[in-house]
Enzyme design. Structure first.
Site, mmCIF file in Angstrom:
data_model
loop_
_atom_site.group_PDB
_atom_site.id
_atom_site.type_symbol
_atom_site.label_atom_id
_atom_site.label_comp_id
_atom_site.label_asym_id
_atom_site.label_seq_id
_atom_site.Cartn_x
_atom_site.Cartn_y
_atom_site.Cartn_z
ATOM 1 N N HIS A 356 36.817 43.106 31.537
ATOM 2 C CA HIS A 356 37.296 43.105 32.918
ATOM 3 C C HIS A 356 38.759 43.489 33.063
ATOM 4 C CE1 HIS A 356 33.849 41.435 35.157
ATOM 5 N NE2 HIS A 356 33.584 40.763 34.054
ATOM 6 N N LYS A 547 44.176 38.796 48.036
ATOM 7 C CA LYS A 547 43.760 38.812 46.630
ATOM 8 C C LYS A 547 44.784 38.019 45.829
ATOM 9 C CE LYS A 547 43.732 43.218 46.636
ATOM 10 N NZ LYS A 547 42.921 44.227 45.963
ATOM 11 N N ARG A 548 44.457 37.772 44.575
ATOM 12 C CA ARG A 548 45.371 37.072 43.682
ATOM 13 C C ARG A 548 46.716 37.792 43.627
ATOM 14 N NH1 ARG A 548 45.767 37.908 38.125
ATOM 15 N NH2 ARG A 548 43.913 39.234 38.235
ATOM 16 N N LYS A 553 49.025 44.357 41.432
ATOM 17 C CA LYS A 553 48.320 44.489 42.715
ATOM 18 C C LYS A 553 49.271 44.908 43.834
ATOM 19 C CE LYS A 553 44.709 41.230 41.345
ATOM 20 N NZ LYS A 553 43.523 42.097 41.388
ATOM 21 N N THR A 656 36.402 43.923 43.705
ATOM 22 C CA THR A 656 35.202 43.729 44.526
ATOM 23 C C THR A 656 35.588 43.460 45.975
ATOM 24 O OG1 THR A 656 35.165 41.411 43.794
ATOM 25 C CG2 THR A 656 33.672 42.931 42.688
ATOM 26 N N LYS A 660 33.818 44.615 49.676
ATOM 27 C CA LYS A 660 33.518 43.706 50.790
ATOM 28 C C LYS A 660 34.112 44.218 52.093
ATOM 29 C CE LYS A 660 33.551 40.041 47.390
ATOM 30 N NZ LYS A 660 34.426 39.111 46.649
#
Length: 811
Positions: A356, A547-548, A553, A656, A660
């Site tokens: 991952h 998100k985290r 990110k 993911t 969504k």
């Protein structure tokens, strides 16, 4: 119907009286929710038993999905939808004086995960049951899940997530399934048998018991109910009577408390040696109990291990469970007395590994010293696996010592370290990445040498999400509109959404689609106002990054855009193409991640200034929603207009959240990273806002990149950075955000400054396009219509065919 109403009504009242010993007058709202849940559970139990018995009757091959995280969220509504009983239960709630929505809201999130990894595991369980594959999830029943996030003066404060405080109506305790798990000790060789064979015996160990807790996992509108089994640590003895009798009551229960710490908390702080040891203990604890349980189930009908790989498929969800490879070898060689080569063949045929991440810090390694102390026999087994493997490498690549070093499971360089990803690859028959780009990077870069040796093992299975949770349940308004337009076949086959393409130019459908989005935005604004005193103007473009928190990110890029807009508005530099927007952030930082916690403070500081400025706040808002979890995601995602998927290209394995958002009609602004590439291919490049460098460009720039050049040549970027350096957003502490700027100007590992100009330009295009309501609506509808590929049903089908080689078992 009258009889049905009576049965459901009696079920609710019976559970209130006989399961909880309450009546309608003494019962709290929590009691009513529990009675409601227990009634739903009754409908699961019969088919749960039938399902498990059917698997034995046909002696099917079973899939075991091992994951240290299962981010299940709330389960009540999901169970009701899968059972097809929503109408029945909605009609019964007058007996409790609560609405269906109020009952659903009372359930606590099952937050046994940190982010995408755990949520993916939850989606896969739903899909395995819906597709009627004999699947089992295995993990840890953490007493405290992912922490609850509070915000104090703009800073993240972690508080315990005591999700079991009020009990859990879904779990079934299985005290008969109690397995000893051993740690420490020493390894002694003994000679046994007439041939004088040597066997290793692991002795003088410390033991903790693993007790099973089961959760039902129903398929959608079928009779299948699979199992999620979570392990809880229990002491082998309640207390030391000698200490108790002498009056030292704390010492008497010390061993019990220490041993049960293993399943106390998700992700202990691993900055200390004690934290690292606890983390490795957790991994081995659940793996050991799980393999015992798998073998117990297998040996019910099989006298030897000859059929083991034909009846057992174990999927390792990232490296966390990869110690299972050494544990299965230990059981087969040490306890069952099988030859090494026979055991190794069985092991590799049984295991498959999903990677991952390509982030070096996330590819787990353990020091030989720690593993040798905690799991001495496993270290010996891994050393022997590595010795034999390096002989294989030497035969394939004779004389290439550097290549051997890069492939070795145990890395050299002072302190020997066990590289768990390499162990997982060497010990599995299949290795997969989770998006086409990610799988390519694994083969071409991260594990290139291993790919060269085992090309047949490497595959791609792009991630997916269960649309039954992320559309049917989370966005009932849109689900209803879709079903009215094209029927309900999409609920079992997401590719059926393709039929919506013909409606993207239908003015009436587009009007209703916009009304759904508007209603979802109003509902979210009202909810945030009620729960955390936040709200936003629903006519504004709702721009979401949830998100985290992690540097790759790039929440920083987003907040830099917010500051740029702030500067343009207050300086009167905004033209008529600008669309007012709300920029919404949500997410948790790891407790020990200083820089990301400072980014959360920066978001709040910038938001405070923007939201307080009467000129700016008429056109721009910045809000941070605390304590992001599955339930909150189910409210934010249906309301979003724009989805921020802006990670540095080449670093996000898949994502993911991006799927969504697209499924719920948000347009994506993103880089060519992870599954963004495939989303753009599916929805059409004209329906995706692309910016930024590509993964290959970034790889080529690493040695020459100079972030200072971007700072010097871009006036708006320079203004943003100078404002942070000068304390514009932190007047009481001018140097507060200096660590962030220092990281950017002295290295900028994640290319924030390099992508800034492209990002700002792309956001200008977003703003311009949002004003074209008909065009935007068409783009959004086409995103929904073309999201079929990103169902977890499709992903699980690919695993079943390419990796597990398992067939459905109708119940």
């Amino acid at each position: 119907m009258a009889r049905s109403k009576k049965v459901f009504r009696e079920s609710l009242l019976d559970h209130l009286a006989y399961s909880l010993a309450k009546d309608r007058y003494s019962a709290t709202q929590k009691d009513k929710m529990h009675a409601f849940a227990l009634s739903v559970r009754d409908h699961l139990a019969e088919n749960w038993i039938k399902t498990q018995q059917q698997y034995y009757d046909v002696d099917t091959k079973r899939i075991y999905y091992l994951s240290l995280e299962f981010l299940m969220g709330k389960l009540l509504e999901s169970y009701i939808n899968n059972l097809g009983l929503r109408k029945e239960y909605e009609q019964m709630l007058d007996v409790f004086g609560l609405s269906y929505e109020e009952i659903i809201e009372l359930e606590w999130d099952t937050g046994l995960g940190n982010g995408g990894l755990g949520r993916l595991a939850a989606c896969f369980l739903d899909s395995m049951a819906t597709l009627q594959y004999p699947g089992y999830g295995y993990g840890i029943r953490y007493e405290y899940g992912i922490f609850s996030q509070r915000i104090k003066d703009g800073y993240q404060v972690e508080t315990p997530d005591n999700w079991l405080r009020y009990g859990n109506p879904w779990e079934f305790q299985r005290p008969e399934l109690l397995y000893p798990v051993r740690f420490y000790g020493k390894v002694n060789p003994i000679v046994y048998g007439s041939g004088g064979r040597l066997r290793m015996v692991w002795t003088d160990t410390e033991e903790v018991m693993a007790m099973a807790y089961d959760y039902p996992i129903p398929g959608f509108h079928n009779n299948t109910v699979n199992t999620l089994r979570l392990w809880s640590a229990k002491s082998t003895r309640d207390f030391d009577l000698e200490y108790f009798n002498s009056g030292d009551y704390i010492k008497a229960v010390e061993n019990k408390n220490n041993s049960e710490n293993i399943s106390k908390v998700l992700y202990p702080d691993d900055q200390s040696m004690a934290g690292k040891e606890l983390r490795l203990k957790q991994q081995y604890f659940f793996v050991s109990a799980t393999l015992r349980d798998i073998i117990r189930r297998y040996r019910k009908f099989h006298k030897d291990y000859g059929s083991f790989p034909d009846k057992v498929s174990i999927q390792l969800n990232d490296t966390h469970p990869s110690i299972a490879i050494a544990e299965l070898m230990r059981i087969l060689v040490d306890e069952e007395g099988l030859e090494w080569d026979v055991s190794w063949e069985m092991t590799t045929k049984t295991f498959a590994y999903t990677n991952h991440t390509i982030l070096e810090e996330a590819l787990e390694t353990w020091s030989e010293e720690l593993m040798g102390s905690l799991l001495p026999r496993h270290l010996q087994i891994i050393q022997e696996i590595n010795r034999r493997f390096l002989i294989q490498v030497d035969c394939k690549f004779p004389g290439e010592e550097e290549r051997k070093k890069k492939m070795s499971i145990i890395t050299d360089g002072g302190e020997g370290r066990v590289h768990m990803a390499r162990l997982a690859i060497v010990g599995s028959h299949a290795v997969n990445g989770v998006s086409e780009l990610h799988s390519g990077i694994l083969k071409e870069n991260v594990f290139n040498d291993l790919f060269t040796l085992f090309p047949e093992r490497f595959q791609n299975v792009t991630n997916g999400i269960t649309h039954r949770r992320w559309l049917l349940e989370s966005n009932p308004r849109l689900a209803k509109l879709i079903t009215e337009a094209i029927g309900d076949a999409w609920i079992k086959d997401l590719h059926k959404l393709k039929k919506l393409e013909s409606l993207a130019d239908d003015s009436e459908f587009c009007k209703r689609f916009r009304e759904v989005k508007e209603a979802n935005k109003n509902a979210l604004s009202n909810y945030l106002g009620w729960t955390c005193k936040l709200s936003f103007r629903s006519p504004f473009l709702l721009d979401c990054q949830v998100k985290r928190l992690h540097e790759y990110k790039r929440q920083l890029l987003n907040i830099f855009h917010a500051i740029t807009l702030y500067n343009r508005i207050r300086e009167g530099r905004m033209d008529e193409t600008f669309t007012p927007r709300t920029i919404l952030f949500a997410g948790k930082s790891a407790p020990g991640y200083f820089l990301c916690k400072l980014i959360i403070k920066l978001i709040h500081a910038v938001g405070d200034v923007i939201n307080a400025n009467p000129v700016v706040n008429e056109k721009l808002q910045v809000i941070f929603v605390p304590n992001y979890n599955v339930s909150l995601a189910q409210r934010i995602i249906p309301a979003a207009d724009l989805s921020e998927q802006i990670s540095t290209a080449g670093l996000e394995a898949s994502g993911t959240g991006n799927m969504k958002f697209a499924l719920n009609g948000a347009l994506t602004i993103g880089t060519l990273d992870g599954a963004n590439i495939e989303i753009r291919e599916e929805v059409g490049e004209e329906n995706f806002f692309l910016f930024g460098l590509m993964a290959k460009e970034i790889a080529e720039m690493h040695s020459t990149y100079n972030p200072q050049e971007y700072y010097e040549k871009d006036g708006e970027l320079r203004q943003v950075i100078n404002q942070l350096l000068e304390g514009h957003f932190s007047p009481d502490n001018h140097g507060l955000f200096y660590p962030i700027i220092k990281t950017l100007l002295e290295g900028d590992r994640y290319f924030v400054l390099a992508d800034y100009a492209s990002y700002i330009s792309c956001q200008e295009k977003v703003s311009e396009e949002y004003q074209k309501k008909d065009k935007w609506t068409k783009m959004a509808i086409l995103n929904v219509a073309r999201s079929g590929k990103f169902s977890s049903d499709r992903a699980v089908l690919e695993y079943a065919k390419k990796i597990w080689h398992v067939s459905p078992v109708p119940i």
